[in-house]
Design an enzyme around this catalytic site. Structure first.
Site, mmCIF file in Angstrom:
data_model
loop_
_atom_site.group_PDB
_atom_site.id
_atom_site.type_symbol
_atom_site.label_atom_id
_atom_site.label_comp_id
_atom_site.label_asym_id
_atom_site.label_seq_id
_atom_site.Cartn_x
_atom_site.Cartn_y
_atom_site.Cartn_z
ATOM 1 N N THR A 31 21.477 19.990 -99.205
ATOM 2 C CA THR A 31 21.058 21.269 -99.768
ATOM 3 C C THR A 31 22.208 22.264 -99.719
ATOM 4 O OG1 THR A 31 18.955 20.833 -98.748
ATOM 5 C CG2 THR A 31 19.280 23.024 -99.660
ATOM 6 N N THR A 32 22.579 22.790 -100.859
ATOM 7 C CA THR A 32 23.571 23.856 -100.837
ATOM 8 C C THR A 32 23.005 25.138 -101.407
ATOM 9 O OG1 THR A 32 24.420 23.000 -102.898
ATOM 10 C CG2 THR A 32 25.599 22.383 -100.903
#
Lengths: 264, 272, 260
Positions: free
Chosen positions: A33-34
């Protein structure tokens, strides 16, 4: 779906051009997840002379789309604690429904009359958050932990980096900008908590939720509130759900261009 | 024990010519030496009780529990080798936990009992392991089946019961359980019967010179739980496995003593 | 051989192509605040403000940055920078030095292993280096100041950068954090007597360095923080001072700073 399974789930070649197979190559770096996807906005909380009041609205946004309007972002954990989450909703559900649920079930195996209190839950959560950020796979949330601990109200925050801090009045997300000044006006420091009653705390939190609804475009007019009250070792938690914002006034909107009747 | 010396009892998973697995039978013997454990399936929940023999005066009262919480809505009472029971319970907890992760909800009692039965059964198949020296009574209250009670034996046999008993006092306990109208009594009534049955079972066997502690739990709907009453009057919903409050257990024990001693008096009168 | 010519991962910023912008995850933050350590002959003061910030937000006005590493020990650690890393370092050091945690961790508890003796200051200093340098390729983004009394009751003070480098001789004063650039020159002048000359020598003889008395050091610390509070937005709210003295033991004090 056509007769070519390898094309399923990929953009059509005739419209988007040939597919770049590098994207499915196994030697690509792992992706975590960014950025958050479906998000919840602020959580606000305030201590008072017999406990803590915490609130969060029921909206889950997909970008600017108000995607889900009945999401519960407060969770009671054990008998002493309520956790509120803002940020990514799927990460919140992972924490609430898997991690915290299992934590409490395992704690109850012993059946020795000991229960995890607010600071234990908080310590656990902050370690999970810090651990995940250190693996470069963060849980994209800011969490407020409210509870009754050791005969005193407890309130503290942890976030996707594992940063931790506490205070008599805390708010996450937009609330850190809009609600904190309102909360600190009635509760500038820990000493002021002694002079705040339950009713006062509730009405200040209600006021904050209203201001946030006025100005935060990712908020809604329906929210949940938990009131954790304690006396000595006894704790009582009241959950209020589906609270509608009361006594809204949109008079101010009249004078704002693009908001009210004024068009030019 | 005519089989001793024939060689067919030395390795697990080996059948004797007349079709028996002696290691499993020996495991059952180990269970029969342990303190009595019983379970009652009532209409609104389940009661589990064990006769915990006091092995030493040095033990802290209430310690070394023999009824374990497996998930919020399930408990297991065990008779037999305690370490085996601890491992069995640990496996049950993992099953319940992984069910929650995979299916996003509490495990039905029937599924848990089934899985635990299969687990016990695998320990009868290999020469490298021995069967569990434990018979466990699994009790719980779920949304589909309502209150349910299962007993898993060392062989892997898993049957559902209205009333289950194992351990050294099982014969007397079973006789008493059969007298009850189990499908129609409440958990509160069940607690009283359980206390009485454990007392009777204790007096009926060779361990009666030893003192015992009564350990009792129930699975019933929590006050805020979403319960449904089925057509047959049983409660459906996810119950909560908890220790029976101390005062209720003490009262039940007192009543049980009175009832049992009363019986003795009657007998004496009849004799004279 | 064509597979060697191009890397197997997606190329970024290909010459001539559109530069690709990736929204990455930044595992660090700056939580503001400042810390100071000053050593006298047989005492030392470790101090830090209690403001915890995120950008222009004040997260908390009451977060401490100075940690005693054991209830009976004279060791004190002050950390500043990224709050989560700083707290991790403090917890790790506490666990290593004190007996307050059971031996669950990989790191063996020093006190249990060494006949309940406290770790010496120089040992703790080297240990902190090991931890920091052990994270050389994913650094703990925190500046540390470690202080304590040695076995002769003399004050020792060490300061570190985020990857662990420190001076084994120790130092007389150290400052770190948001306002360190304001505080360091002040301490240079007031503790090390930099740019001070003996009167009447026409600036030819430097004033000799000498140990300062406790009262004087306490005043310097307060002055440093009130000044830093005036000029730096990330410093303020409260001043936490831990005073370690060979004669009087350890004392902690929190005084108010401006909250604006």
């Amino acid at each position: 779906m056509n007769h070519l399974p390898e094309a399923w789930g990929r953009p059509r070649d005739d419209i988007y051009g040939a597919y770049d197979h590098q994207y499915v190559s196994a030697s690509n770096p792992n992706q975590h997840t960014t950025s958050p996807v479906v998000t919840g906005t602020s959580v606000v909380a305030l201590k008072y002379n017999g406990g803590v009041v915490i609130a969060a609205d029921n909206l889950a946004s997909y970008g600017s789309l108000a995607r889900f309007t009945n999401v519960e972002r407060l969770k009671q954990v054990g008998s002493h604690t309520v956790v509120g989450a803002s940020g990514d909703v799927s990460d919140m559900q992972f924490l609430f429904d898997e991690q915290l649920e299992q934590l409490i079930i395992s704690e109850e195996y012993q059946n020795d009359g000991h229960h995890l209190r607010a600071k234990h839950i908080y310590s656990y959560l902050s370690r999970v958050m810090y651990h995940r950020r250190s693996k470069f796979n963060p849980l994209w949330n800011v969490l407020l932990v409210a509870g009754w601990d050791d005969g005193k109200p407890f309130l503290a925050s942890t976030d996707l980096l594992g940063t931790t801090f506490s205070g008599p009045a805390l708010a996450s997300g937009f609330g850190a900008h809009l609600a904190i000044p309102l909360l600190r006006r009635v509760c500038p420091d820990e000493a002021a908590v002694a002079n705040i009653t339950r009713e006062q705390a509730i009405s200040v939190i209600e006021e904050c939720m209203k201001v946030l609804f006025y100005r935060d475009a990712r908020s809604m007019n329906k929210y949940s509130m938990s009131i954790i009250s304690g006396e000595g070792d006894k704790v009582e938690i009241e959950h209020r759900k589906d609270i509608q914002l009361k006594q809204q006034s949109w008079k101010f909107a009249e004078s704002i261009r693009g908001y009210g009747a004024q068009v030019v | 024990m005519t089989s001793i010396g024939t060689g067919y009892d030395l390795s697990n998973s080996v059948f004797s010519p007349d079709g028996r697995n002696f290691q499993v039978e020996y495991a059952t013997k180990a269970v029969e030496n342990g303190g009595t454990a019983i379970g009652l399936r009532c209409k609104d929940g389940v009661v589990l009780a064990v006769e915990k023999l006091i092995q030493s005066k040095l033990l802290v009262p209430g310690s070394n529990k023999r009824i374990a919480t497996v998930d919020r809505h399930v408990g297991i009472a065990c008779a037999g080798l305690i370490p085996d029971a601890r491992h069995f319970v640990s496996r049950a907890r993992n099953e319940a936990s992984s069910w929650r992760k995979g299916y996003y909800g509490p495990i039905p009692i029937s599924s848990l009992a089934d899985r635990m039965g299969q687990y016990a059964q695998t320990y009868t198949l290999f020469s490298s392991v021995r069967p569990f020296g434990v018979t466990s009574i699994i009790g719980g209250l779920d949304e589909e089946g309502g209150p349910s009670l299962w007993m898993v034996e060392p062989s892997g046999v898993t049957w559902g019961y209205f009333g289950a008993a194992t351990g050294r006092g099982r014969q007397a306990a079973k006789a008493e359980l059969e007298k009850l109208d189990l499908p129609n009594i409440t958990v509160e009534e069940g607690v009283k019967h359980a206390a009485r049955i454990i007392l009777i079972a204790h007096g009926d066997n060779s361990g009666k010179d030893k003192d015992y502690e009564l350990e009792m739990t129930w699975v019933r709907m929590p006050p805020n739980g979403e319960a449904e009453i089925a057509a047959d009057g049983t409660v459906r919903g996810y119950g909560r496995h908890e220790e029976v409050p101390k005062d209720i257990v003490e009262q039940a024990e007192k009543d049980a003593k009175k009832a049992v001693e009363g019986d003795d008096d009657d007998e004496k009168m009849a004799e004279s | 051989m064509s597979f060697l010519a191009t890397p197997s991962y997606p190329q970024q910023n290909v010459p001539g192509g559109e530069p690709t912008q990736r929204h990455g995850f930044n595992p660090y933050a700056d939580n503001g605040g400042s810390i100071i350590g000053i050593a006298g002959d047989d005492f030392l003061i470790m101090a830090g403000d209690t403001r915890h910030t995120a950008g222009y937000n004040i997260n908390s006005r009451t977060e401490r940055k100075v940690y005693r590493l054991g209830e009976e020990s004279s060791l004190v650690l002050a950390t500043v920078g990224f709050g989560a890393d700083a707290k991790w370092l403090a917890d790790t050091m506490k666990r290593a030095v004190d007996v307050c945690f059971p031996r669950l961790s990989m790191m063996k508890d020093f006190k249990f292993q060494h006949n309940l003796k406290d770790m010496t200051v120089s040992a703790a200093a080297q240990f902190l280096f090991t931890i920091l340098y052990g994270n050389r390729f994913f650094p703990k983004y925190a500046y540390c100041i470690l202080g304590g009394l040695d076995k002769n009751g003399k004050a020792r003070l060490f300061s570190y950068d985020p990857v662990g480098s420190y001076s084994k001789e120790g130092e007389r004063r150290a400052a770190a954090g948001a306002a360190s650039s304001l505080i360091v020159p002040f301490l240079d002048n007031q503790v090390e007597f930099k740019n001070q000359y003996v009167p009447g020598t026409q600036g030819m003889t430097e004033r000799p360095v000498e140990y300062l008395p406790l009262e004087k050091v306490e005043m310097l610390v307060k002055d440093a923080f009130t000044s830093a509070t005036e000029r730096h937005i990330e410093v303020g709210d409260g001043l936490q001072m831990v005073i370690v003295s060979a004669q009087h033991g350890v004392r902690e004090e929190i005084i108010e700073l401006k909250r604006d």
